[in-house]
Design a protein around this motif. Structure first.
Motif, mmCIF file in Angstrom:
data_model
loop_
_atom_site.group_PDB
_atom_site.id
_atom_site.type_symbol
_atom_site.label_atom_id
_atom_site.label_comp_id
_atom_site.label_asym_id
_atom_site.label_seq_id
_atom_site.Cartn_x
_atom_site.Cartn_y
_atom_site.Cartn_z
ATOM 1 N N PHE A 295 8.185 2.478 8.316
ATOM 2 C CA PHE A 295 9.027 3.241 7.397
ATOM 3 C C PHE A 295 9.047 4.723 7.741
ATOM 4 O O PHE A 295 9.152 5.584 6.865
ATOM 5 N N GLU B 51 7.250 -6.927 0.289
ATOM 6 C CA GLU B 51 7.981 -5.736 -0.145
ATOM 7 C C GLU B 51 7.087 -4.864 -1.037
ATOM 8 O O GLU B 51 7.075 -3.638 -0.935
ATOM 9 N N GLU B 52 6.346 -5.537 -1.911
ATOM 10 C CA GLU B 52 5.442 -4.841 -2.811
ATOM 11 C C GLU B 52 4.317 -4.151 -2.029
ATOM 12 O O GLU B 52 3.982 -2.990 -2.280
ATOM 13 N N GLY C 169 5.624 -1.157 -0.282
ATOM 14 C CA GLY C 169 5.849 -0.097 -1.258
ATOM 15 C C GLY C 169 4.550 0.625 -1.600
ATOM 16 O O GLY C 169 4.498 1.842 -1.656
ATOM 17 N N ASN C 170 3.462 -0.156 -1.788
ATOM 18 C CA ASN C 170 2.153 0.423 -2.089
ATOM 19 C C ASN C 170 1.660 1.276 -0.930
ATOM 20 O O ASN C 170 1.162 2.380 -1.127
ATOM 21 N N ARG D 111 3.347 2.719 1.358
ATOM 22 C CA ARG D 111 4.162 3.919 1.488
ATOM 23 C C ARG D 111 3.668 5.000 0.521
ATOM 24 O O ARG D 111 3.581 6.171 0.866
ATOM 25 N N ARG D 112 3.311 4.591 -0.684
ATOM 26 C CA ARG D 112 2.797 5.550 -1.672
ATOM 27 C C ARG D 112 1.437 6.106 -1.268
ATOM 28 O O ARG D 112 1.119 7.250 -1.546
#
Ligand SMILES: [Zn+2]
Length: 77
Positions: free
Chosen positions: A25, A57-58, A61-62, A64-65
């Protein structure tokens, strides 16, 4: 997941197994190992079902944070 279906790409036999999923990403990379998937015994293509895809996906997302450059997640661990 249907055990007896054939690979949409090459018509080879499919069997249950695991694969390694990677997502890039930009600022970081996420690697998820041992993702349950259906694998083609002929061309090696891995098919991940919708439930697993949503989970990935989850996880992405984690990660990335978290902002880490490389995140390796092993689902078998
Ligand atoms: Zn195939």
């Amino acid at each position: 997941m249907t055990e007896r279906s054939l690979c949409p790409l090459c018509g080879g036999q499919l069997e249950a197994g695991t694969t390694t999923f990677t997502a890039d990403f930009g600022r970081g990379v996420v690697v998820v190992r041992h993702v349950p998937a259906t694998l083609c015994t002929q061309c090696g293509e891995a098919w991940i079902d919708d439930r697993q895809a949503a989970k990935l996906e989850e996880l992405v997302g984690n990660a990335r944070r978290n902002g880490r450059a490389v995140e390796v997640i092993d689902l078998a661990a």
